[in-house]
Motif scaffolding. Structure first.
Motif, mmCIF file in Angstrom:
data_model
loop_
_atom_site.group_PDB
_atom_site.id
_atom_site.type_symbol
_atom_site.label_atom_id
_atom_site.label_comp_id
_atom_site.label_asym_id
_atom_site.label_seq_id
_atom_site.Cartn_x
_atom_site.Cartn_y
_atom_site.Cartn_z
ATOM 1 N N SER A 1 40.753 74.828 47.438
ATOM 2 C CA SER A 1 39.382 74.644 46.970
ATOM 3 C C SER A 1 39.389 74.140 45.535
ATOM 4 N N TRP B 1 38.223 75.605 42.884
ATOM 5 C CA TRP B 1 38.663 76.669 41.984
ATOM 6 C C TRP B 1 40.168 76.872 42.065
ATOM 7 N N GLN B 2 40.732 76.816 43.265
ATOM 8 C CA GLN B 2 42.178 76.974 43.423
ATOM 9 C C GLN B 2 42.933 75.830 42.762
ATOM 10 N N TRP C 1 42.763 76.632 39.001
ATOM 11 C CA TRP C 1 43.483 77.835 38.581
ATOM 12 C C TRP C 1 44.986 77.732 38.810
#
Length: 274
Positions: free
Chosen positions: A183, A185-186, A189
């Motif tokens: 995703s 966000w992944q 991060w």
């Protein structure tokens, strides 16, 4: 003459410059803070932290600098990513806009906040005009005013560091992560953040160091009500003629910025190994 000897001769002017203009003043500062009234020790530092006002000022300085660093990182990461994705000519324009505030004198930039946050300034005019308050609020000479002024002053340093780091990010890593089902966000991060941590460390160090040393902004927006370490140092020298106390504050500022840099590096390495 051997190659190594010639190398040392070439380095000698730079070494002399560093020793005379950088190391010597720091060593003199350390000696003055640890050698008081003919006695070596940490008594001056103990007396500094025994004072309630000094502890309050130090805690306030750390709090404002830490929050400004964290918020600048949170705001500048998406902005830097947007700038990196722009076409070439627009990217150059945005880079110029980012650098432009750094060319303006900090005093002028801080005086702009005095105009905006004053009792008859734009912010209070909007608040009263929208009936959010029956009378103008006291926005100046508060921690909030100092925080906003320092954040605006230092954010370009974080943004330029992150833009530089993101430009060096391999172009295929983000599409590769997306193709594996990560995703947004992944991707940030686990891919973007670890690979750009050096830019974050540099930007964080610049912002934090700038916040704990920016005397003009803290003095104009905080006044005598909101003291930071840099304004307290000024008072020690120019009001109290307490040069030992001023040297103690200077050493605390140096140690604090070095510790902040090391903490950022440790956090960056931990994020990179995660």
């Amino acid at each position: 003459m051997t190659f190594r000897a010639r190398s040392w001769l070439l380095l000698l002017p730079a070494l002399v410059l560093i020793v005379v203009f950088f190391l010597a003043p720091v060593i003199a500062l350390l000696l003055e803070s640890f050698h008081v009234d003919g006695v070596w020790g940490v008594g001056a530092f103990v007396r500094f932290f025994q004072d309630d006002l000094n502890r309050e000022v130090y805690a306030r300085t750390l709090r404002i600098a830490t929050f400004a660093t964290l918020l600048s990182a949170a705001l500048c990461y998406p902005a830097a990513q947007a700038i990196v994705r722009l076409p070439g000519r627009y990217k150059g324009l945005m880079t110029a806009i980012i650098i432009l505030p750094l060319m303006v004198n900090p005093i002028a930039r801080t005086y702009a906040w005095l105009v905006l946050l004053g009792r008859t300034g734009l912010v209070n005019s909007v608040i009263v005009g929208l009936h959010l308050s029956p009378e103008p609020l006291r926005l100046l000479y508060t921690e909030g005013a100092v925080f906003v002024g320092l954040l605006q002053l230092m954010m370009p340093l974080m943004l330029t560091s992150l833009v530089s780091a993101l430009e060096n990010l391999p172009a295929d890593v983000v599409p590769a992560a997306r193709s594996l089902g990560a995703s947004a966000w992944q991707v940030f991060w686990r891919v973007t953040l670890p690979l750009t941590r050096e830019g974050l460390v540099i930007g964080g160090t610049l912002v934090f160091t700038g916040c704990v040393t920016a005397y003009v902004t803290a003095a104009l927006l905080g006044g005598p009500r909101v003291l930071l370490l840099e304004t307290l140092l000024y008072q020690k020298v120019n009001v109290g003629s307490d040069y030992v106390g001023a040297s103690v504050i200077a050493v605390i500022l140096i140690v604090t910025t070095l510790l902040a840099n090391q903490l950022l590096r440790v956090a960056g390495r931990a994020r990179g190994q995660a």
